[in-house]
Design a protein around this motif. Structure first.
Motif, PDB file in Angstrom:
ATOM      1  N   THR A 238       0.814  -1.220   0.000  1.00  0.00           N
ATOM      2  CA  THR A 238       0.000   0.000   0.000  1.00  0.00           C
ATOM      3  C   THR A 238       0.844   1.266   0.000  1.00  0.00           C
ATOM      4  O   THR A 238       0.300   2.369   0.013  1.00  0.00           O
ATOM      5  CB  THR A 238      -0.916   0.020   1.237  1.00  0.00           C
ATOM      6  OG1 THR A 238      -0.102  -0.015   2.422  1.00  0.00           O
ATOM      7  CG2 THR A 238      -1.852  -1.181   1.222  1.00  0.00           C
ATOM      8  N   ASN A 239       2.180   1.114  -0.029  1.00  0.00           N
ATOM      9  CA  ASN A 239       3.074   2.268   0.123  1.00  0.00           C
ATOM     10  C   ASN A 239       3.850   2.604  -1.146  1.00  0.00           C
ATOM     11  O   ASN A 239       4.934   3.173  -1.091  1.00  0.00           O
ATOM     12  CB  ASN A 239       4.057   2.014   1.262  1.00  0.00           C
ATOM     13  CG  ASN A 239       4.885   0.747   1.046  1.00  0.00           C
ATOM     14  OD1 ASN A 239       4.642  -0.001   0.094  1.00  0.00           O
ATOM     15  ND2 ASN A 239       5.826   0.499   1.923  1.00  0.00           N
ATOM     16  N   GLN A 240       3.298   2.234  -2.302  1.00  0.00           N
ATOM     17  CA  GLN A 240       3.928   2.539  -3.590  1.00  0.00           C
ATOM     18  C   GLN A 240       5.345   1.970  -3.682  1.00  0.00           C
ATOM     19  O   GLN A 240       6.253   2.580  -4.245  1.00  0.00           O
ATOM     20  CB  GLN A 240       3.958   4.041  -3.880  1.00  0.00           C
ATOM     21  CG  GLN A 240       2.599   4.674  -4.128  1.00  0.00           C
ATOM     22  CD  GLN A 240       1.846   4.930  -2.846  1.00  0.00           C
ATOM     23  OE1 GLN A 240       2.402   5.483  -1.916  1.00  0.00           O
ATOM     24  NE2 GLN A 240       0.586   4.541  -2.794  1.00  0.00           N
ATOM     25  N   LYS A 241       5.555   0.784  -3.154  1.00  0.00           N
ATOM     26  CA  LYS A 241       6.862   0.121  -3.233  1.00  0.00           C
ATOM     27  C   LYS A 241       6.669  -1.326  -3.682  1.00  0.00           C
ATOM     28  O   LYS A 241       5.555  -1.812  -3.808  1.00  0.00           O
ATOM     29  CB  LYS A 241       7.577   0.194  -1.876  1.00  0.00           C
ATOM     30  CG  LYS A 241       7.968   1.610  -1.477  1.00  0.00           C
ATOM     31  CD  LYS A 241       8.806   1.641  -0.218  1.00  0.00           C
ATOM     32  CE  LYS A 241       9.216   3.069   0.120  1.00  0.00           C
ATOM     33  NZ  LYS A 241      10.033   3.141   1.352  1.00  0.00           N
ATOM     34  N   ASP A 242       7.781  -2.007  -3.913  1.00  0.00           N
ATOM     35  CA  ASP A 242       7.737  -3.411  -4.308  1.00  0.00           C
ATOM     36  C   ASP A 242       7.560  -4.291  -3.075  1.00  0.00           C
ATOM     37  O   ASP A 242       7.908  -3.908  -1.956  1.00  0.00           O
ATOM     38  CB  ASP A 242       9.039  -3.817  -5.014  1.00  0.00           C
ATOM     39  CG  ASP A 242       9.325  -2.995  -6.260  1.00  0.00           C
ATOM     40  OD1 ASP A 242      10.471  -3.016  -6.717  1.00  0.00           O
ATOM     41  OD2 ASP A 242       8.404  -2.323  -6.761  1.00  0.00           O
TER      42      ASP A 242
ATOM     43  N   SER B  87       9.425   5.491  -9.475  1.00  0.00           N
ATOM     44  CA  SER B  87       9.941   4.198  -8.998  1.00  0.00           C
ATOM     45  C   SER B  87      10.934   4.364  -7.857  1.00  0.00           C
ATOM     46  O   SER B  87      11.590   3.401  -7.471  1.00  0.00           O
ATOM     47  CB  SER B  87      10.596   3.382 -10.131  1.00  0.00           C
ATOM     48  OG  SER B  87       9.677   3.157 -11.169  1.00  0.00           O
ATOM     49  N   GLY B  88      11.072   5.580  -7.313  1.00  0.00           N
ATOM     50  CA  GLY B  88      11.944   5.793  -6.157  1.00  0.00           C
ATOM     51  C   GLY B  88      13.421   5.738  -6.456  1.00  0.00           C
ATOM     52  O   GLY B  88      14.247   5.534  -5.555  1.00  0.00           O
ATOM     53  N   LYS B  89      13.792   5.980  -7.717  1.00  0.00           N
ATOM     54  CA  LYS B  89      15.210   5.793  -8.072  1.00  0.00           C
ATOM     55  C   LYS B  89      16.128   6.882  -7.542  1.00  0.00           C
ATOM     56  O   LYS B  89      17.349   6.710  -7.521  1.00  0.00           O
ATOM     57  CB  LYS B  89      15.363   5.672  -9.589  1.00  0.00           C
ATOM     58  CG  LYS B  89      14.770   6.795 -10.400  1.00  0.00           C
ATOM     59  CD  LYS B  89      14.893   6.488 -11.883  1.00  0.00           C
ATOM     60  CE  LYS B  89      14.181   7.492 -12.751  1.00  0.00           C
ATOM     61  NZ  LYS B  89      12.715   7.342 -12.658  1.00  0.00           N
ATOM     62  N   THR B  90      15.590   8.038  -7.118  1.00  0.00           N
ATOM     63  CA  THR B  90      16.432   9.064  -6.496  1.00  0.00           C
ATOM     64  C   THR B  90      16.260   9.105  -4.980  1.00  0.00           C
ATOM     65  O   THR B  90      16.841   9.956  -4.311  1.00  0.00           O
ATOM     66  CB  THR B  90      16.126  10.466  -7.072  1.00  0.00           C
ATOM     67  OG1 THR B  90      14.801  10.854  -6.703  1.00  0.00           O
ATOM     68  CG2 THR B  90      16.260  10.479  -8.577  1.00  0.00           C
TER      69      THR B  90
ATOM     70  N   PHE C  82      16.286   3.225 -14.933  1.00  0.00           N
ATOM     71  CA  PHE C  82      15.258   3.495 -13.943  1.00  0.00           C
ATOM     72  C   PHE C  82      15.615   2.936 -12.572  1.00  0.00           C
ATOM     73  O   PHE C  82      14.742   2.772 -11.723  1.00  0.00           O
ATOM     74  CB  PHE C  82      13.928   2.894 -14.405  1.00  0.00           C
ATOM     75  CG  PHE C  82      13.588   3.268 -15.820  1.00  0.00           C
ATOM     76  CD1 PHE C  82      13.160   4.544 -16.125  1.00  0.00           C
ATOM     77  CD2 PHE C  82      13.724   2.356 -16.858  1.00  0.00           C
ATOM     78  CE1 PHE C  82      12.865   4.910 -17.423  1.00  0.00           C
ATOM     79  CE2 PHE C  82      13.429   2.712 -18.165  1.00  0.00           C
ATOM     80  CZ  PHE C  82      13.002   3.999 -18.447  1.00  0.00           C
ATOM     81  N   HIS C  83      16.864   2.607 -12.348  1.00  0.00           N
ATOM     82  CA  HIS C  83      17.262   2.122 -11.033  1.00  0.00           C
ATOM     83  C   HIS C  83      18.658   2.629 -10.700  1.00  0.00           C
ATOM     84  O   HIS C  83      19.372   3.152 -11.553  1.00  0.00           O
ATOM     85  CB  HIS C  83      17.178   0.598 -10.954  1.00  0.00           C
ATOM     86  CG  HIS C  83      18.185  -0.176 -11.758  1.00  0.00           C
ATOM     87  ND1 HIS C  83      18.291  -0.092 -13.134  1.00  0.00           N
ATOM     88  CD2 HIS C  83      19.150  -1.070 -11.377  1.00  0.00           C
ATOM     89  CE1 HIS C  83      19.242  -0.903 -13.560  1.00  0.00           C
ATOM     90  NE2 HIS C  83      19.782  -1.500 -12.511  1.00  0.00           N
ATOM     91  N   SER C  84      19.026   2.498  -9.429  1.00  0.00           N
ATOM     92  CA  SER C  84      20.302   3.010  -8.924  1.00  0.00           C
ATOM     93  C   SER C  84      20.908   1.973  -7.996  1.00  0.00           C
ATOM     94  O   SER C  84      20.185   1.249  -7.308  1.00  0.00           O
ATOM     95  CB  SER C  84      20.095   4.321  -8.150  1.00  0.00           C
ATOM     96  OG  SER C  84      19.309   5.241  -8.886  1.00  0.00           O
ATOM     97  N   CYS C  85      22.238   1.914  -7.961  1.00  0.00           N
ATOM     98  CA  CYS C  85      22.936   1.001  -7.059  1.00  0.00           C
ATOM     99  C   CYS C  85      24.155   1.691  -6.462  1.00  0.00           C
ATOM    100  O   CYS C  85      24.715   2.619  -7.053  1.00  0.00           O
ATOM    101  CB  CYS C  85      23.392  -0.270  -7.781  1.00  0.00           C
ATOM    102  SG  CYS C  85      22.057  -1.361  -8.339  1.00  0.00           S
TER     103      CYS C  85
ATOM    104  N   GLY D  64      14.929   1.553  -6.700  1.00  0.00           N
ATOM    105  CA  GLY D  64      14.281   2.007  -7.933  1.00  0.00           C
ATOM    106  C   GLY D  64      13.477   0.895  -8.571  1.00  0.00           C
ATOM    107  O   GLY D  64      13.059  -0.068  -7.915  1.00  0.00           O
ATOM    108  N   ASN D  65      13.283   0.999  -9.877  1.00  0.00           N
ATOM    109  CA  ASN D  65      12.459   0.040 -10.610  1.00  0.00           C
ATOM    110  C   ASN D  65      13.069  -1.362 -10.533  1.00  0.00           C
ATOM    111  O   ASN D  65      14.263  -1.537 -10.745  1.00  0.00           O
ATOM    112  CB  ASN D  65      12.342   0.490 -12.071  1.00  0.00           C
ATOM    113  CG  ASN D  65      11.380  -0.357 -12.859  1.00  0.00           C
ATOM    114  OD1 ASN D  65      11.648  -1.522 -13.109  1.00  0.00           O
ATOM    115  ND2 ASN D  65      10.272   0.223 -13.270  1.00  0.00           N
TER     116      ASN D  65
END
Length: 671
Positions: free
Chosen positions: A293-297, A581-584, A600-603, A615-616
């Motif tokens: 419900t929190n816009q995450k995976d 997707s929360g990448k930042t 679309f993702h970060s590491c 991120g995604n």
């Protein structure tokens, strides 16, 4: 008519019934049709050669507007009533381009897009299509909305190309059957309200009444239904959800059984918004469980955002259609009786007879087919800059975004201990075919090309070569190279920066006097870590990815598609730009020694040599393998790689081009 406004959200009314003077456009040659235009001032009367048309009068659209406007127009309906429905992209001999163009213009106006103009084209035209018995539509005029985006003229014509906008030159190639026909075409650039070439003024025309449009569409609809029946199809296909769109599923359908990769729509009462999720795993019972419900995976779901684009998904085909003839890159759907599953394959090769053969039954690839292991692939095409239309017809999904690293869009490379380079993954344009004898000290990958900084400080590139991307200035001596989606840059030995390639938004225009110690490129922007540890960026800034936070001091920078990050001098990370997707959104308390960004993702490579990603996660690209200890990381479009402490390489995420399968015997010193 209220349903007309509410369902399609655009204005339609009145449409001319077909007049006898229009019968010619399905038959006779252009010269035979000319008498029908005698004495008509517009738009045929002012038509002229293409080079004489002043396209500078077109309003400028951003790349984002181009993508969204095309989708809005394409997915609208010609007859959005309860009893009659027909979608814009279908193309038949009876189909009125002037009606489609007017409806598209009204849709775009409804959604407050910049005004379009209409381009009328006159001549002997022919469009190839599977929707007629003779596989072609011939006519003597066509009209389409046109716009300008980042220095290019684009045509919005989903009946000719339903997946994306076309550059004007590409559209002309699609509608002119030969070079001689193309050379004989004439054009008129008219206002958005110009309707028919016979009765409308090219300038200052009044809008066509909705009832006129509706009348003409209904005249066409009867003929088109008969055409569909003659093809052996059900006329209801005219009203179905277009095959390139995903129809989101809802939680609980089919007893909570789903296919990996399916998209679900969730009315999130906790956040009071609509969220979309892509199914990434099933439980041991073959079912999924609740959405987060929190816009995450979570274990079952990959969050796909609240504004999920339901478009640009390839139509799937069935085995044996068209006498086993296909196009490389086509996606086929297979109900596999051996595993009782739905499998998807991308056509990879054809035989000597130009035909394909049977699917493999074991969820693997074979000579003809590339198995799409994650289910139906997300083949969204990016058109956020005018020059991103790559050779998708030749390469399938592979020709997409690449990043400035040694992990590209769908291929990967590593620098070995003996200074040679090893590459793997998609090779549609020779991007993994390393030149013989190459010795390097750094490598970088772009969209579908690769470059190496050689041991003599010169640069050599290979792969796809649009707009000089792989053309290196003779004698250029550098100490670092970086590649973006459409441009390349080099940090020279005197600390200045040189860039080349596409420059549609200033991404290759280096600021005057810049001195740097590291560079990184995004899709259409560039950044430099300056000598004083400050950061300067240039190029595209639509998502503020080039707006550097005030007071930032860094020791490394990395760029993604629409986001940027810096490893600060205190080992913390700061990111800016698009945060979908929360990448930042950097995890709390994270300290690192290196950062890397994908599309679309970060590491981050943490100070304890473990890896953390965010991120995604649509293909598992942020799910770091358990126990991984690394000394370098690099990211691609939908995959990630790490150089481990034993000099082996481990990758994760999307692998259907083999980009995440590093050679088992590979020992590397750098990614």
């Amino acid at each position: 008519m209220k349903a007309f406004f509410g369902v399609a959200m655009f204005i339609l009314s009145n449409v001319y019934a077909l007049e006898p003077t229009y019968e010619w456009h399905t038959g006779n040659s252009f010269e035979e049709a000319l008498p029908a235009y005698e004495g008509i001032p517009y738009p045929y009367k002012i038509a002229k050669k293409l080079e004489q048309i002043d396209f500078s009068v077109l309003q400028e659209w951003s790349g984002k507007q181009l993508k969204e406007g095309f989708r809005r127009g394409r997915d609208s309906l010609l007859i959005p009533t309860d009893t009659e429905r027909r979608r814009i992209p279908w193309l038949y001999p009876q189909d009125g381009s002037f009606v489609r163009a007017d409806i598209l213009s009204k849709v775009l106006n409804k959604y407050k897009f910049p005004a379009v103009k209409k381009l009328f084209v006159f001549g002997d035209l022919k469009v190839n299509t599977s929707n007629t018995l003779d596989r072609t539509v011939e006519r003597q005029f066509n009209v389409v909305p046109v716009i300008s985006s980042q220095g290019q003229v684009y045509v919005l014509d989903p009946s000719v190309e339903a997946k994306h906008p076309l550059k004007l030159a590409d559209w002309i190639d699609r509608i002119a059957p030969s070079l001689s026909a193309e050379n004989n075409l004439t054009y008129a650039l008219c206002d958005k309200n110009t309707y028919k070439p016979k009765t409308s003024s090219c300038f200052n025309a009044k809008p066509v009444e909705d009832t006129e449009l509706l009348s003409t569409v209904r005249t066409f609809l009867h003929l088109e239904k008969e055409n569909i029946k003659a093809l052996g199809k059900d006329p209801s296909v005219l009203t179905d959800m277009p095959p390139w769109r995903i129809k989101p599923a809802r939680w609980g359908e089919s007893d909570r059984k789903g296919n990996i990769g399916e998209v679900f729509k969730y009315n999130n009462a906790y956040a009071n918004q609509i969220d979309f999720f892509r199914l990434s795993r099933l439980g041991g019972d073959g079912r999924y469980w609740h959405f987060p419900t929190n816009q995450k995976d979570n274990w079952y779901w990959a969050y796909a955002g609240k504004d999920f684009d339901e478009n640009f998904i390839k139509d799937t085909k069935s085995w044996g259609s068209n006498d086993r003839k296909g196009t490389i890159g086509d996606i086929f759907k297979y109900h596999n009786p051996h595993s009782d599953s739905i499998d998807y394959f991308e056509l990879f090769r054809l035989g000597g007879d130009k035909r394909y053969w049977h699917f493999p039954t074991d969820q693997k690839s074979n000579w003809y087919w590339q198995y799409l292991e994650k289910g139906y692939p997300d083949t969204f095409r990016y058109f956020e800059a005018a020059d991103k239309q790559l050779k998708a017809e030749d390469c399938g999904e592979a020709c997409q975004l690449g990043l400035a690293s040694s992990v590209g869009g769908h291929h990967s490379c590593a620098l070995k201990a003996d200074d040679t380079v090893n590459c793997w993954g998609n090779n549609c344009d020779g991007q993994t075919a390393v030149p013989n004898g190459l010795k390097a000290k750094q490598i970088a990958l772009g969209v579908d090309y690769s470059c190496a900084l050689k041991t003599d400080d010169t640069v050599e590139c290979w792969g796809y070569q649009p707009s000089g991307l792989t053309s290196i200035s003779a004698g250029l001596k550098v100490k670092q190279i970086a590649l973006g989606g459409s441009h390349s840059c080099a940090l020279k030995t005197d600390d200045t920066v040189a860039c080349w390639g596409f420059n549609s938004v200033g991404q290759a225009t280096v600021p005057n006097g810049l001195k740097a110690k590291q560079i990184s490129l995004g899709d259409y922007n560039s950044c430099a870590l300056k000598i004083d540890n400050t950061v300067e960026c240039w190029g595209d800034n639509e998502y503020e990815q080039s707006t550097v936070p005030s007071g930032l001091k860094a020791k490394q920078i990395a760029l993604g598609y629409h986001h940027s990050c810096a490893l600060k001098t205190d080992d913390t990370i700061e990111c800016w730009g698009d945060d979908s997707s929360g990448k930042t959104t950097v995890p709390d308390g994270l300290t690192a020694k290196q950062i890397a960004l994908g599309a679309f993702h970060s590491c981050a490579l943490k100070t304890d040599n473990t890896v953390e990603c965010w991120g995604n996660n649509i293909t598992g690209q942020t799910t770091v393998p358990s126990g991984l200890i690394a000394k370098q990381i690099q990211l691609g479009l939908y995959h990630s790689c790490a150089l481990k402490t034993d000099n082996t390489v481990e990758c994760w995420g999307n692998n259907y081009h083999g980009q995440s399968t590093a050679p088992s015997d590979l020992k590397a010193k750098q990614l």
